[in-house]
Design a protein around this motif. Structure first.
Motif, mmCIF file in Angstrom:
data_model
loop_
_atom_site.group_PDB
_atom_site.id
_atom_site.type_symbol
_atom_site.label_atom_id
_atom_site.label_comp_id
_atom_site.label_asym_id
_atom_site.label_seq_id
_atom_site.Cartn_x
_atom_site.Cartn_y
_atom_site.Cartn_z
ATOM 1 N N LEU A 101 0.831 -1.200 0.000
ATOM 2 C CA LEU A 101 0.000 0.000 0.000
ATOM 3 C C LEU A 101 0.867 1.252 0.000
ATOM 4 O O LEU A 101 0.581 2.223 -0.710
ATOM 5 C CB LEU A 101 -0.937 -0.003 1.201
ATOM 6 N N ALA A 102 1.932 1.229 0.790
ATOM 7 C CA ALA A 102 2.834 2.378 0.836
ATOM 8 C C ALA A 102 3.528 2.589 -0.494
ATOM 9 O O ALA A 102 3.868 3.719 -0.854
ATOM 10 C CB ALA A 102 3.865 2.188 1.949
ATOM 11 N N ALA A 103 3.755 1.515 -1.250
ATOM 12 C CA ALA A 103 4.416 1.620 -2.555
ATOM 13 C C ALA A 103 3.477 2.114 -3.640
ATOM 14 O O ALA A 103 3.918 2.414 -4.751
ATOM 15 C CB ALA A 103 5.003 0.260 -2.945
ATOM 16 N N GLY A 104 2.168 2.186 -3.339
ATOM 17 C CA GLY A 104 1.239 2.748 -4.304
ATOM 18 C C GLY A 104 0.133 1.835 -4.771
ATOM 19 O O GLY A 104 -0.636 2.206 -5.670
ATOM 20 N N ALA A 105 0.017 0.629 -4.196
ATOM 21 C CA ALA A 105 -1.079 -0.258 -4.581
ATOM 22 C C ALA A 105 -2.416 0.390 -4.234
ATOM 23 O O ALA A 105 -2.551 1.078 -3.226
ATOM 24 C CB ALA A 105 -0.957 -1.607 -3.869
ATOM 25 N N ALA A 106 -3.420 0.160 -5.083
ATOM 26 C CA ALA A 106 -4.725 0.788 -4.892
ATOM 27 C C ALA A 106 -5.578 0.055 -3.877
ATOM 28 O O ALA A 106 -6.622 0.562 -3.462
ATOM 29 C CB ALA A 106 -5.472 0.869 -6.219
ATOM 30 N N GLY A 107 -5.156 -1.136 -3.455
ATOM 31 C CA GLY A 107 -5.925 -1.887 -2.481
ATOM 32 C C GLY A 107 -5.554 -3.353 -2.484
ATOM 33 O O GLY A 107 -4.660 -3.789 -3.207
ATOM 34 N N VAL A 108 -6.254 -4.103 -1.653
ATOM 35 C CA VAL A 108 -5.950 -5.512 -1.435
ATOM 36 C C VAL A 108 -7.238 -6.310 -1.510
ATOM 37 O O VAL A 108 -8.269 -5.886 -0.976
ATOM 38 C CB VAL A 108 -5.309 -5.733 -0.043
ATOM 39 N N LYS A 123 -3.572 14.831 -5.896
ATOM 40 C CA LYS A 123 -4.830 14.805 -5.154
ATOM 41 C C LYS A 123 -5.295 13.368 -4.934
ATOM 42 O O LYS A 123 -5.878 13.052 -3.886
ATOM 43 C CB LYS A 123 -5.896 15.602 -5.897
ATOM 44 N N VAL A 124 -5.051 12.499 -5.908
ATOM 45 C CA VAL A 124 -5.404 11.087 -5.742
ATOM 46 C C VAL A 124 -4.610 10.482 -4.581
ATOM 47 O O VAL A 124 -5.139 9.709 -3.784
ATOM 48 C CB VAL A 124 -5.162 10.306 -7.040
ATOM 49 N N ASP A 125 -3.321 10.844 -4.479
ATOM 50 C CA ASP A 125 -2.504 10.354 -3.364
ATOM 51 C C ASP A 125 -3.053 10.854 -2.029
ATOM 52 O O ASP A 125 -3.074 10.121 -1.034
ATOM 53 C CB ASP A 125 -1.052 10.810 -3.524
ATOM 54 N N LEU A 126 -3.504 12.107 -2.004
ATOM 55 C CA LEU A 126 -4.086 12.643 -0.764
ATOM 56 C C LEU A 126 -5.371 11.903 -0.412
ATOM 57 O O LEU A 126 -5.648 11.656 0.769
ATOM 58 C CB LEU A 126 -4.356 14.140 -0.914
ATOM 59 N N LEU A 127 -6.160 11.553 -1.421
ATOM 60 C CA LEU A 127 -7.356 10.748 -1.171
ATOM 61 C C LEU A 127 -6.968 9.409 -0.547
ATOM 62 O O LEU A 127 -7.588 8.947 0.422
ATOM 63 C CB LEU A 127 -8.110 10.515 -2.476
ATOM 64 N N ARG A 128 -5.927 8.793 -1.083
ATOM 65 C CA ARG A 128 -5.450 7.513 -0.549
ATOM 66 C C ARG A 128 -5.055 7.654 0.924
ATOM 67 O O ARG A 128 -5.425 6.846 1.763
ATOM 68 C CB ARG A 128 -4.249 7.035 -1.375
ATOM 69 N N ARG A 129 -4.294 8.697 1.237
ATOM 70 C CA ARG A 129 -3.854 8.896 2.622
ATOM 71 C C ARG A 129 -5.051 9.161 3.546
ATOM 72 O O ARG A 129 -5.093 8.665 4.675
ATOM 73 C CB ARG A 129 -2.872 10.074 2.700
ATOM 74 N N ALA A 130 -6.008 9.953 3.059
ATOM 75 C CA ALA A 130 -7.182 10.259 3.887
ATOM 76 C C ALA A 130 -7.974 8.999 4.191
ATOM 77 O O ALA A 130 -8.491 8.817 5.310
ATOM 78 C CB ALA A 130 -8.065 11.289 3.185
ATOM 79 N N MET A 131 -8.068 8.082 3.218
ATOM 80 C CA MET A 131 -8.775 6.830 3.451
ATOM 81 C C MET A 131 -7.979 5.918 4.375
ATOM 82 O O MET A 131 -8.531 5.279 5.275
ATOM 83 C CB MET A 131 -9.056 6.139 2.116
ATOM 84 N N GLU A 132 -6.667 5.870 4.177
ATOM 85 C CA GLU A 132 -5.832 5.028 5.029
ATOM 86 C C GLU A 132 -5.934 5.442 6.496
ATOM 87 O O GLU A 132 -5.950 4.593 7.388
ATOM 88 C CB GLU A 132 -4.358 5.135 4.578
ATOM 89 N N GLU A 146 7.479 13.116 5.382
ATOM 90 C CA GLU A 146 8.320 12.863 6.557
ATOM 91 C C GLU A 146 8.099 11.479 7.152
ATOM 92 O O GLU A 146 8.999 10.931 7.809
ATOM 93 C CB GLU A 146 8.074 13.939 7.619
ATOM 94 N N VAL A 147 6.916 10.897 6.978
ATOM 95 C CA VAL A 147 6.669 9.546 7.505
ATOM 96 C C VAL A 147 6.747 8.498 6.406
ATOM 97 O O VAL A 147 6.292 7.372 6.574
ATOM 98 C CB VAL A 147 5.294 9.465 8.228
ATOM 99 N N GLY A 148 7.336 8.884 5.260
ATOM 100 C CA GLY A 148 7.562 7.921 4.193
ATOM 101 C C GLY A 148 6.348 7.572 3.370
ATOM 102 O O GLY A 148 6.301 6.512 2.739
ATOM 103 N N ARG A 149 5.336 8.468 3.353
ATOM 104 C CA ARG A 149 4.106 8.207 2.599
ATOM 105 C C ARG A 149 3.777 9.421 1.729
ATOM 106 O O ARG A 149 2.805 10.120 1.963
ATOM 107 C CB ARG A 149 2.958 7.923 3.571
ATOM 108 N N PRO A 150 4.608 9.699 0.739
ATOM 109 C CA PRO A 150 4.417 10.918 -0.055
ATOM 110 C C PRO A 150 3.053 10.955 -0.734
ATOM 111 O O PRO A 150 2.487 9.925 -1.094
ATOM 112 C CB PRO A 150 5.553 10.852 -1.086
#
Length: 225
Positions: free
Chosen positions: A96-103, A198-207, A190-194
């Protein structure tokens, strides 16, 4: 028609997924193989466009890492779904941290896999039990130490609102909302989750549980914490 690639070192799994995709009528399996290297060589050999969605086994038998595999596929232009027994939360978090969209668990009904392909092909992220169990309890992964204001800005912005509308909803200046987004991105780096997009921010908000699968409530700020 969604172009799907299947990468798993178990042929029986690939055959089952291929049959399921064919049955949907809107998914075409353009590649089926056992390694990411094979897939990329196939792409280069016939100058094929990248698959829209790659269904990838978490652990392949060629000694590659999940970070390397997911990273190569994402950088190549595909969305990646991890298809795994999901019994290694650390490896799932790594994917997930590497960019996978889900599991999607290999224990799930096969129709769940094709439904996940359809979801990801629409540009949406998966937010299911496998995802939640991988993230839950791992504070290093899940916590970027966002302030209450930053969480509110992220929640509204990731839900799809333009930044100017976010500022209006929260009663702050546009420049303030923009600074909040900049700080949020810095904190995730800073926590290794760039989160450069905006799609990346959506991913982080969901995580991080800031935005639910349904998009949360974009109507206004939450109460103070």
């Amino acid at each position: 028609m969604t172009r799907v690639a299947l990468i798993d070192d178990h042929e029986s799994v690939r055959l089952g997924l291929e049959a399921a995709c064919l049955r949907t009528g809107d998914q075409e399996v353009v590649f089926s193989g056992s390694t990411v290297v094979e897939y990329l060589q196939w792409r280069a050999g016939i100058s094929a466009q990248p698959a829209d969605v790659v269904v990838l086994d978490l652990t392949l038998g060629d000694g590659t890492t999940v970070t390397g595999n997911v990273g190569r596929l994402v950088n190549d232009g595909s969305s990646v779904i991890i298809h795994s027994v999901a019994d290694r939360p650390a490896a799932v978090r790594e994917a997930l941290a590497a960019g996978a969209a889900g599991v999607v668990s290999k224990a799930s009904p096969i129709d769940d896999v094709t439904a996940a392909v359809r979801t990801v092909a629409r540009g949406e992220l998966l937010n299911n039990v496998e995802w939640a169990s991988a993230v839950e309890g791992d504070r290093e992964f899940a916590d970027a130490q966002l302030s209450a204001r930053e969480r509110d800005v992220l929640r509204l912005y990731a839900a799809g609102l333009p930044l100017k509308v976010v500022a209006d909803r929260l009663g702050v200046a546009y420049s303030t909302a923009k600074e909040n987004i900049t700080r949020i991105r810095v904190k995730y780096v800073e926590v290794g989750r760039p989160a450069p997009t905006k799609v990346d921010l959506l991913r982080r908000a969901m995580e991080d549980g800031i935005l639910s699968e349904s998009g949360g409530d974009p109507g206004g700020p939450r109460g103070a914490r």
